[in-house]
Design a protein around this motif. Structure first.
Motif, PDB file in Angstrom:
ATOM      1  N   UNK A 179       0.851  -1.187   0.000  1.00  0.00           N
ATOM      2  CA  UNK A 179       0.000   0.000   0.000  1.00  0.00           C
ATOM      3  C   UNK A 179       0.888   1.239   0.000  1.00  0.00           C
ATOM      4  N   UNK A 180       0.535   2.218  -0.854  1.00  0.00           N
ATOM      5  CA  UNK A 180       1.349   3.414  -1.034  1.00  0.00           C
ATOM      6  C   UNK A 180       0.811   4.593  -0.234  1.00  0.00           C
ATOM      7  N   UNK A 181       1.732   5.533   0.073  1.00  0.00           N
ATOM      8  CA  UNK A 181       1.340   6.753   0.762  1.00  0.00           C
ATOM      9  C   UNK A 181       0.800   7.792  -0.206  1.00  0.00           C
ATOM     10  N   UNK A 182       1.245   7.738  -1.453  1.00  0.00           N
ATOM     11  CA  UNK A 182       0.835   8.741  -2.441  1.00  0.00           C
ATOM     12  C   UNK A 182       0.576   8.046  -3.779  1.00  0.00           C
ATOM     13  N   UNK A 183      -0.328   8.595  -4.542  1.00  0.00           N
ATOM     14  CA  UNK A 183      -0.632   8.020  -5.852  1.00  0.00           C
ATOM     15  C   UNK A 183      -1.782   7.033  -5.753  1.00  0.00           C
ATOM     16  N   UNK A 184      -1.532   5.791  -6.126  1.00  0.00           N
ATOM     17  CA  UNK A 184      -2.584   4.764  -6.119  1.00  0.00           C
ATOM     18  C   UNK A 184      -2.770   4.215  -4.695  1.00  0.00           C
ATOM     19  N   UNK A 185      -3.248   5.072  -3.832  1.00  0.00           N
ATOM     20  CA  UNK A 185      -3.328   4.728  -2.408  1.00  0.00           C
ATOM     21  C   UNK A 185      -4.358   3.643  -2.121  1.00  0.00           C
ATOM     22  N   UNK A 186      -5.383   3.538  -2.931  1.00  0.00           N
ATOM     23  CA  UNK A 186      -6.452   2.569  -2.664  1.00  0.00           C
ATOM     24  C   UNK A 186      -6.251   1.251  -3.398  1.00  0.00           C
ATOM     25  N   UNK A 187      -5.129   1.117  -4.084  1.00  0.00           N
ATOM     26  CA  UNK A 187      -4.865  -0.081  -4.881  1.00  0.00           C
ATOM     27  C   UNK A 187      -3.922  -1.030  -4.160  1.00  0.00           C
ATOM     28  N   UNK A 188      -4.156  -2.319  -4.346  1.00  0.00           N
ATOM     29  CA  UNK A 188      -3.222  -3.328  -3.861  1.00  0.00           C
ATOM     30  C   UNK A 188      -2.095  -3.439  -4.888  1.00  0.00           C
ATOM     31  N   UNK A 189      -0.910  -2.992  -4.514  1.00  0.00           N
ATOM     32  CA  UNK A 189       0.212  -2.922  -5.451  1.00  0.00           C
ATOM     33  C   UNK A 189       0.962  -4.253  -5.501  1.00  0.00           C
ATOM     34  N   UNK A 190       1.223  -4.733  -6.716  1.00  0.00           N
ATOM     35  CA  UNK A 190       2.011  -5.958  -6.945  1.00  0.00           C
ATOM     36  C   UNK A 190       1.458  -7.139  -6.150  1.00  0.00           C
ATOM     37  N   UNK A 191       0.153  -7.335  -6.199  1.00  0.00           N
ATOM     38  CA  UNK A 191      -0.474  -8.432  -5.453  1.00  0.00           C
ATOM     39  C   UNK A 191      -0.125  -9.777  -6.088  1.00  0.00           C
ATOM     40  N   UNK A 192       0.208 -10.735  -5.243  1.00  0.00           N
ATOM     41  CA  UNK A 192       0.506 -12.080  -5.750  1.00  0.00           C
ATOM     42  C   UNK A 192       0.366 -13.122  -4.648  1.00  0.00           C
ATOM     43  N   UNK A 193       0.180 -14.371  -5.058  1.00  0.00           N
ATOM     44  CA  UNK A 193       0.110 -15.511  -4.141  1.00  0.00           C
ATOM     45  C   UNK A 193       1.505 -16.107  -4.037  1.00  0.00           C
ATOM     46  N   UNK A 194       1.980 -16.284  -2.793  1.00  0.00           N
ATOM     47  CA  UNK A 194       3.335 -16.815  -2.620  1.00  0.00           C
ATOM     48  C   UNK A 194       3.343 -18.196  -1.953  1.00  0.00           C
ATOM     49  N   UNK A 195       2.191 -18.646  -1.481  1.00  0.00           N
ATOM     50  CA  UNK A 195       2.099 -19.999  -0.907  1.00  0.00           C
ATOM     51  C   UNK A 195       0.704 -20.540  -1.172  1.00  0.00           C
ATOM     52  N   UNK A 196       0.642 -21.841  -1.404  1.00  0.00           N
ATOM     53  CA  UNK A 196      -0.637 -22.516  -1.661  1.00  0.00           C
ATOM     54  C   UNK A 196      -0.528 -23.934  -1.126  1.00  0.00           C
ATOM     55  N   UNK A 197      -1.538 -24.357  -0.406  1.00  0.00           N
ATOM     56  CA  UNK A 197      -1.497 -25.697   0.152  1.00  0.00           C
ATOM     57  C   UNK A 197      -0.369 -25.892   1.147  1.00  0.00           C
ATOM     58  N   UNK A 198       0.048 -24.794   1.765  1.00  0.00           N
ATOM     59  CA  UNK A 198       1.114 -24.876   2.752  1.00  0.00           C
ATOM     60  C   UNK A 198       2.503 -24.993   2.166  1.00  0.00           C
TER      61      UNK A 198
END
Length: 557
Positions: A533-552
């Motif tokens: 989350x950013x302080x300025x600009x796209x403040x309401x957007x989830x930036x660089x969202x990704x899944x890093x684990x699945x099924x443990x």
């Protein structure tokens, strides 16, 4: 016979009432009841009460002046109101305090304190016929000699000093005064402000963190706040002309962090080091309270580890941990004294079922220390020591066999947090495209103590760090071999505070904007999702969202 029994009963009841009345009158005037009885009274204030406050000043030019009053009567608050920056002047608050059992008729208990140039009776409304006593520094005291005033919840029982126009209180029962103490020749020093506690000390219970009913648990990682004593000076604020070019570092940082807390509503905040910018924090306590107050007033548990700047101010690592540990909603712990560093500990996140204490998620936090102890051979920063790695491995293996872990019938997950990145963060081939910015060379230790391998061996899925403010990428460790699977995510949070460096506009288009990182654990499918989350600009957007684990297990995006 019955009448005689009834009459005797009434007589005994009347006698009892008379005795209690006499005891009350005598105790109210002479305090005849023992302390054991007084301590059980609900309105009683155990411990000490403040009977007087004064200000002592001294000057290097006047050899006869002293900032130390009679130690038999006065207790000095060990904070120079000039923060040791006065060329010639020094000033200290002194308080007179006594046990309630030691109060005599001439003692007067303080019920209120104000600071100002004028008597509160003339300068404030609704003061009526109140009498205020003047003390140096514009301090005004409302005192009373009433026998049981010390039992009142209004009685002042402790006094402290905080600094800065933006100073806040984080301790329950404490109240900071609006007006700064009036000093002669204040110069450019930060405002010194009295803060007082009314009534008894409020005991603090360590909170329990638990997975939510929907199976999710959200962690907000906040790195490199760099709070100062006072408003702070912005470094590399972007955009440069924001707010007409006016920027108070700590004010803007607090506003940013508060807005993220309100929008993300995390279940836990992990502060991964350099909360305090030691060089500009001559009163580190004032800096600590700025971030702590944000979480406490929102009832959000928080945990801290230290960076290389935290203890460069007025407090050591041990003192900082003791202070932070004493605050509401703090999960911070110093860790075993036999292990090198301060702040090697773990947090158990319990399952959503409140009927049991099974652990669904374990978080490990470790101290990465400061600067290299051997600059000749290993320049730069310190590293995680063998005693820490041994502690981590033995703790992880012991927990796996514990009823709290074995009793959890779903897939458990584990994560770790540090301040200084591991040497493996330097492997550019592991940096995942689209995960964030690689703007500066990672300032990891030159000596590799092998902690990354220990993390993998004990089933840690991800490790989060800070330290390098304008890096916010994630790297995915990929062992060699045809069928080898990725084994660890290593992510930066990005710098959050305006008191630390930013910039790098020559590398980052539009310059670097302060940010924080979120980790969301879903225990239903044993997955981890992360974004910023950013302080300025796209403040309401989830930036660089990704899944890093699945099924443990660690997975590639």
């Amino acid at each position: 016979m019955t009448r005689r029994i009834v009459r005797t009963g009434f007589q005994l009841a009347a006698l009892t009432c008379v005795v209690f009345l006499l005891l009350f009158i005598l105790d109210n005037r002479f305090r005849v009841l023992p302390d054991a009885i007084h301590n059980a009274l609900p309105a009683h204030t155990p411990g000490l009460v403040i009977t007087d406050i004064t200000l002592a000043t001294c000057s290097s030019l006047n050899l006869l002046s002293s900032c130390k009053l009679d130690a038999q009567k006065w207790h000095r608050v060990e904070k120079d109101l000039y923060l040791n920056k006065g060329w010639l002047n020094h000033a200290y608050i002194h308080i007179e305090r006594k046990k309630e059992s030691e109060l005599v008729e001439t003692d007067r208990v303080i019920l209120d304190v104000k600071v100002g140039r004028l008597d509160p009776v003339t300068s404030e409304k609704n003061q009526g016929a109140e009498r205020w006593e003047s003390r140096p520094g514009g301090i005004w005291l409302k005192r009373t000699a009433k026998r049981h005033a010390s039992d009142s919840v209004k009685a002042i029982t402790a006094v402290d000093v905080l600094f800065g126009a933006d100073a806040v209180e984080a301790r329950p029962g404490w109240e900071i005064l609006d007006q700064a103490i009036l000093l002669s020749n204040p110069g450019d020093n930060q405002e010194a402000r009295l803060t007082v506690r009314r009534g008894p000390h409020v005991p603090i219970e360590r909170p329990t963190v638990r997975v939510n009913k929907d199976g999710k648990f959200k962690i907000l990682q906040v790195a490199d706040l760099h709070f100062s004593t006072g408003l702070g000076v912005c470094r590399d604020a972007e955009p440069a002309g924001h707010n007409g070019g006016k920027c108070d570092a700590d004010v803007r940082t607090v506003e940013f962090l508060g807005s993220v807390l309100d929008s993300e509503k995390p279940d836990l905040v992990v502060l991964s080091g350099d909360q305090v910018n030691g060089e500009t924090a001559p009163d580190a306590q004032s800096a600590v309270f700025k971030f702590a107050e944000l979480f406490i007033k929102r009832s959000i548990p928080f945990a801290t580890i230290f960076g290389n700047h935290d203890d460069e101010g007025s407090l050591s690592r041990q003192a900082l941990m003791q202070l932070t540990q004493s605050l509401p909603f703090s999960l911070s712990l110093p860790g075993p004294s036999s292990v090198e560093g301060v702040g090697n500990y773990y947090i158990e996140v319990l399952s959503r079922t409140k009927a049991n204490s099974h652990s669904a998620l374990t978080l490990y936090l470790l101290d990465t220390h400061g600067y290299s102890p051997d600059e000749r051979q290993f320049r730069g920063y310190d590293w995680i020591k063998k005693s820490q790695i041994d502690w981590f491995k033995s703790t992880a293996q012991s927990l796996k066999k514990s009823p709290a872990h074995e009793g959890y019938k779903h897939i458990r997950m584990n994560m770790a947090f540090i301040h200084i990145p591991l040497p493996e963060y330097r492997n550019e081939r592991d940096i995942v495209k689209g995960s964030g910015t690689f703007a500066e060379p990672p300032t990891a230790p030159a000596f590799n103590s092998g902690f990354k391998q220990a993390l993998v061996e004990e089933g840690i899925l991800a490790v989060g760090c800070g330290h390098d403010h304008v890096n916010d990428y994630c790297a995915l460790s990929q062992p060699e071999g045809k069928d080898a699977k990725p084994d660890l995510w290593m992510c930066y949070a990005g710098g959050a505070g305006f008191g630390g460096y930013g910039g790098y506009s020559h590398v980052i288009e539009g310059g670097y904007h302060r940010r924080v990182r979120v980790y969301e654990f879903d225990m239903d499918d044993a997955s981890i999702r992360t974004w910023k989350r950013l302080e300025y600009g796209e403040k309401d957007k989830k930036i660089d969202e990704m899944v890093i684990a699945q099924g443990g297990s660690v997975v590639a995006p």
